[in-house]
Design a protein around this motif. Structure first.
Motif, mmCIF file in Angstrom:
data_model
loop_
_atom_site.group_PDB
_atom_site.id
_atom_site.type_symbol
_atom_site.label_atom_id
_atom_site.label_comp_id
_atom_site.label_asym_id
_atom_site.label_seq_id
_atom_site.Cartn_x
_atom_site.Cartn_y
_atom_site.Cartn_z
ATOM 1 N N PHE A 147 -69.495 6.097 29.129
ATOM 2 C CA PHE A 147 -70.549 5.083 29.071
ATOM 3 C C PHE A 147 -71.746 5.518 29.914
ATOM 4 O O PHE A 147 -72.896 5.463 29.471
ATOM 5 C CB PHE A 147 -70.004 3.735 29.558
ATOM 6 C CG PHE A 147 -71.060 2.706 29.825
ATOM 7 C CD1 PHE A 147 -71.701 2.068 28.784
ATOM 8 C CD2 PHE A 147 -71.413 2.379 31.126
ATOM 9 C CE1 PHE A 147 -72.683 1.116 29.024
ATOM 10 C CE2 PHE A 147 -72.391 1.433 31.380
ATOM 11 C CZ PHE A 147 -73.027 0.800 30.330
ATOM 12 N N HIS A 148 -71.476 5.962 31.134
ATOM 13 C CA HIS A 148 -72.536 6.408 32.043
ATOM 14 C C HIS A 148 -73.308 7.584 31.441
ATOM 15 O O HIS A 148 -74.534 7.595 31.448
ATOM 16 C CB HIS A 148 -71.914 6.812 33.381
ATOM 17 C CG HIS A 148 -72.841 7.573 34.272
ATOM 18 N ND1 HIS A 148 -73.755 6.951 35.083
ATOM 19 C CD2 HIS A 148 -72.998 8.898 34.472
ATOM 20 C CE1 HIS A 148 -74.440 7.872 35.747
ATOM 21 N NE2 HIS A 148 -74.000 9.057 35.396
ATOM 22 N N PHE A 149 -72.579 8.547 30.931
ATOM 23 C CA PHE A 149 -73.216 9.729 30.361
ATOM 24 C C PHE A 149 -74.081 9.352 29.153
ATOM 25 O O PHE A 149 -75.212 9.797 29.019
ATOM 26 C CB PHE A 149 -72.151 10.747 29.970
ATOM 27 C CG PHE A 149 -72.696 12.113 29.663
ATOM 28 C CD1 PHE A 149 -73.696 12.671 30.415
ATOM 29 C CD2 PHE A 149 -72.193 12.848 28.605
ATOM 30 C CE1 PHE A 149 -74.206 13.931 30.136
ATOM 31 C CE2 PHE A 149 -72.683 14.103 28.309
ATOM 32 C CZ PHE A 149 -73.700 14.643 29.076
ATOM 33 N N PHE A 150 -73.544 8.501 28.288
ATOM 34 C CA PHE A 150 -74.301 8.057 27.115
ATOM 35 C C PHE A 150 -75.559 7.304 27.535
ATOM 36 O O PHE A 150 -76.660 7.586 27.051
ATOM 37 C CB PHE A 150 -73.424 7.176 26.227
ATOM 38 C CG PHE A 150 -74.145 6.637 25.031
ATOM 39 C CD1 PHE A 150 -74.420 7.449 23.943
ATOM 40 C CD2 PHE A 150 -74.570 5.316 24.995
ATOM 41 C CE1 PHE A 150 -75.106 6.959 22.840
ATOM 42 C CE2 PHE A 150 -75.250 4.814 23.908
ATOM 43 C CZ PHE A 150 -75.519 5.640 22.816
ATOM 44 N N LEU A 151 -75.409 6.355 28.470
ATOM 45 C CA LEU A 151 -76.529 5.521 28.877
ATOM 46 C C LEU A 151 -77.613 6.324 29.591
ATOM 47 O O LEU A 151 -78.807 6.157 29.323
ATOM 48 C CB LEU A 151 -76.051 4.395 29.790
ATOM 49 C CG LEU A 151 -77.111 3.416 30.276
ATOM 50 C CD1 LEU A 151 -77.691 2.630 29.108
ATOM 51 C CD2 LEU A 151 -76.524 2.469 31.300
ATOM 52 N N LEU A 152 -77.203 7.207 30.498
ATOM 53 C CA LEU A 152 -78.189 7.891 31.332
ATOM 54 C C LEU A 152 -78.587 9.271 30.831
ATOM 55 O O LEU A 152 -79.426 9.923 31.458
ATOM 56 C CB LEU A 152 -77.685 7.972 32.768
ATOM 57 C CG LEU A 152 -77.497 6.613 33.438
ATOM 58 C CD1 LEU A 152 -76.989 6.771 34.851
ATOM 59 C CD2 LEU A 152 -78.780 5.813 33.428
ATOM 60 N N HIS A 153 -78.034 9.714 29.718
ATOM 61 C CA HIS A 153 -78.427 11.019 29.202
ATOM 62 C C HIS A 153 -78.858 10.983 27.740
ATOM 63 O O HIS A 153 -79.490 11.933 27.279
ATOM 64 C CB HIS A 153 -77.292 12.031 29.395
ATOM 65 C CG HIS A 153 -76.988 12.269 30.842
ATOM 66 N ND1 HIS A 153 -77.720 13.121 31.610
ATOM 67 C CD2 HIS A 153 -76.055 11.721 31.653
ATOM 68 C CE1 HIS A 153 -77.236 13.117 32.846
ATOM 69 N NE2 HIS A 153 -76.230 12.275 32.889
#
Length: 123
Positions: free
Chosen positions: A31-37
């Motif tokens: 989720f973090h990777f998708f949202l912030l990248h």
């Protein structure tokens, strides 16, 4: 045939929680990777945007849970690795309580930081 060796007790809870936290961390990291990248590119991420995301209670709660879960997972893994290396006795107790204290400091400071970003009162 090789013997099975693990510092985790057979049927113990630490083994189970290590696996549960690992699964949770994989999902939250994705989720973090998708949202912030992908949604927001690196050059678009700023302190102000991060602060705005933290004002959303769902996002804030997820990040605090992520902090607590990652801390437990990491400390539990380090402790069990040290047990696997043969740590015993007074040294084992000293390491155990040092890791617990470090974890508490990390979680308290992480929550203070999250509160500051979200505009909540800090303690």
């Amino acid at each position: 045939m090789a013997e099975r060796y693990s510092s985790f007790e057979k049927g113990g809870r630490r083994w189970l929680w290590q696996r549960i936290t690992a699964a949770f961390l994989v999902v939250v990291l994705a989720f973090h990777f998708f949202l912030l990248h992908f949604v927001n590119h690196a050059d678009e991420v700023s302190f102000l945007a991060s602060s705005a995301r933290m004002t959303d209670l769902t996002y804030y709660s997820l990040m605090v849970l992520f902090l607590i879960t990652a801390t437990f997972h990491g400390v539990n893994g380090v402790y069990n690795a040290l047990e696997n290396q043969g740590l015993t006795g007074a040294k084992k107790q000293a390491v155990k309580y040092t890791l617990i204290a470090a974890s508490l400091v990390l979680v308290v400071q992480g929550i203070r930081t999250a509160n500051a970003w979200a505009g909540f009162p800090t303690f």
